[in-house]
Design an enzyme around this catalytic site. Structure first.
Site, PDB file in Angstrom:
ATOM      1  CG  ASP A 151      -2.210   0.766   0.984  1.00  0.00           C
ATOM      2  OD1 ASP A 151      -3.251   0.109   0.835  1.00  0.00           O
ATOM      3  OD2 ASP A 151      -2.180   2.015   0.927  1.00  0.00           O
ATOM      4  CG  ASN A 168      -8.112  -4.495  -2.803  1.00  0.00           C
ATOM      5  OD1 ASN A 168      -9.334  -4.511  -2.920  1.00  0.00           O
ATOM      6  ND2 ASN A 168      -7.490  -3.635  -1.987  1.00  0.00           N
ATOM      7  CG  ASP A 179       2.695   4.131  -7.544  1.00  0.00           C
ATOM      8  OD1 ASP A 179       1.711   3.538  -8.028  1.00  0.00           O
ATOM      9  OD2 ASP A 179       3.097   5.230  -7.971  1.00  0.00           O
ATOM     10  CB  VAL A 180      -0.208  -1.041  -7.976  1.00  0.00           C
ATOM     11  CG1 VAL A 180      -0.390  -1.714  -6.627  1.00  0.00           C
ATOM     12  CG2 VAL A 180      -1.284   0.012  -8.235  1.00  0.00           C
ATOM     13  CE1 TYR A 188     -13.678   2.313  -9.258  1.00  0.00           C
ATOM     14  CE2 TYR A 188     -15.963   1.631  -9.617  1.00  0.00           C
ATOM     15  CZ  TYR A 188     -14.757   1.496  -8.951  1.00  0.00           C
ATOM     16  OH  TYR A 188     -14.638   0.545  -7.968  1.00  0.00           O
ATOM     17  CB  THR A 232     -14.857   0.328   2.040  1.00  0.00           C
ATOM     18  OG1 THR A 232     -15.047   1.026   0.793  1.00  0.00           O
ATOM     19  CG2 THR A 232     -15.313  -1.111   1.905  1.00  0.00           C
ATOM     20  CE  LYS A 273     -12.317  -1.066  -9.896  1.00  0.00           C
ATOM     21  NZ  LYS A 273     -11.200  -1.798  -9.274  1.00  0.00           N
TER      22      LYS A 273
END
Length: 259
Positions: A37, A85, A58-59, A151, A188, A155
């Site tokens: 993360d 995720n 950092d992905v 978004y 969340t 996805k």
């Protein structure tokens, strides 16, 4: 015996929300984990609490991915599970969205997943026992939504990327399964980062009460339990599949009848 005894996994975006719940559930079932993360305080605290390793990550930075994979292989000797995720949500009409925001959301939500797969598959093949890749998509990857076009585009890309990678791995005969998870309205912290109107955050509970057939928002652990299923051998004949966890949101609408 835990469902994941002897398994080693990586969970990206693990410091909060679905990522944190997933880390807790997988660890409870015996998995040895590397959590990644950008929130080092929360990520490190969670890792300490569940006996996992933590890596600042950092992905979207490809140069960091080899060290993340190495953290799993060096500390735990192998890699069996990848939970891709990490993601963000940026609301707004496309005509008002900057190209910078479009690209940032695409980079984290799509490029980050691409890199997770590119680097985890060789490690899983080195272990020689197959593996499970779980990609977090969304109900927004199954249907359109005004104000969420950017978004939804990310996805939807994840959804079909998962299917294509499932076929690539099946064709290679490497025993690696690839599936996507599609949460609906889940309570969340991400909702507090999606302001609408006069900078008022969205209340997921109110939104779910109005639109989800089960009448309530889901909890992060409920999604994590679905991820556990896909990560474990309970789903050994599933690949290229979509696990929808949305309280009936994509099934249709209901009319609530009075008492």
């Amino acid at each position: 015996m835990g469902l994941l005894d002897g398994k080693v996994g990586i969970v990206t975006g693990a410091a909060s929300g679905i990522g944190a719940a997933t880390a807790q559930v997988l660890a409870r079932e015996g998995a040895k984990l590397v959590l990644t993360d950008l929130d080092d305080a929360a990520g490190s605290a969670l890792a300490d609490a569940i006996g996992a390793a933590y890596v600042h990550h950092d992905v979207t930075d490809e140069d960091l991915w080899p060290s993340v994979i190495a953290a799993a292989e060096t500390r735990f000797g192998r890699l069996d599970i990848m939970v891709a995720n990490a993601g963000i949500g940026i609301m707004g009409n496309v005509i008002d969205m900057s190209l910078r925001d479009w690209r940032r959301q695409m980079a984290i939500n799509v490029d980050g997943v691409f890199l997770s797969v590119k680097y985890c598959i060789p490690a899983m093949r080195r272990s020689g026992n197959g593996g499970s890749i779980v990609m977090l998509s969304s109900v927004a990857g199954l249907r359109g939504s005004a104000g969420l076009a950017g978004y939804s585009a990310t996805k939807g890309a994840v959804r079909l990327f998962a299917k294509s990678m499932a076929l690539e791995c099946a064709q290679a005969g490497d025993g690696i399964r690839v599936n996507s998870v599609h949460p609906g309205i889940i309570a969340t912290p991400i909702w507090g980062k999606l302001p609408v109107g006069q900078n008022r955050p969205i209340d997921p509970h109110a939104a779910a009460e109005a639109s989800v057939p089960l009448g309530k928002a889901g909890e992060a652990e409920e999604v994590a339990n679905g991820i556990l299923f896909l990560a474990s051998d309970l789903s050994s004949h599933m690949t290229g599949s979509e696990l929808v966890i949305d309280g009936g949101l994509t099934a249709g609408r209901i009319v609530r009848l009075g008492a």
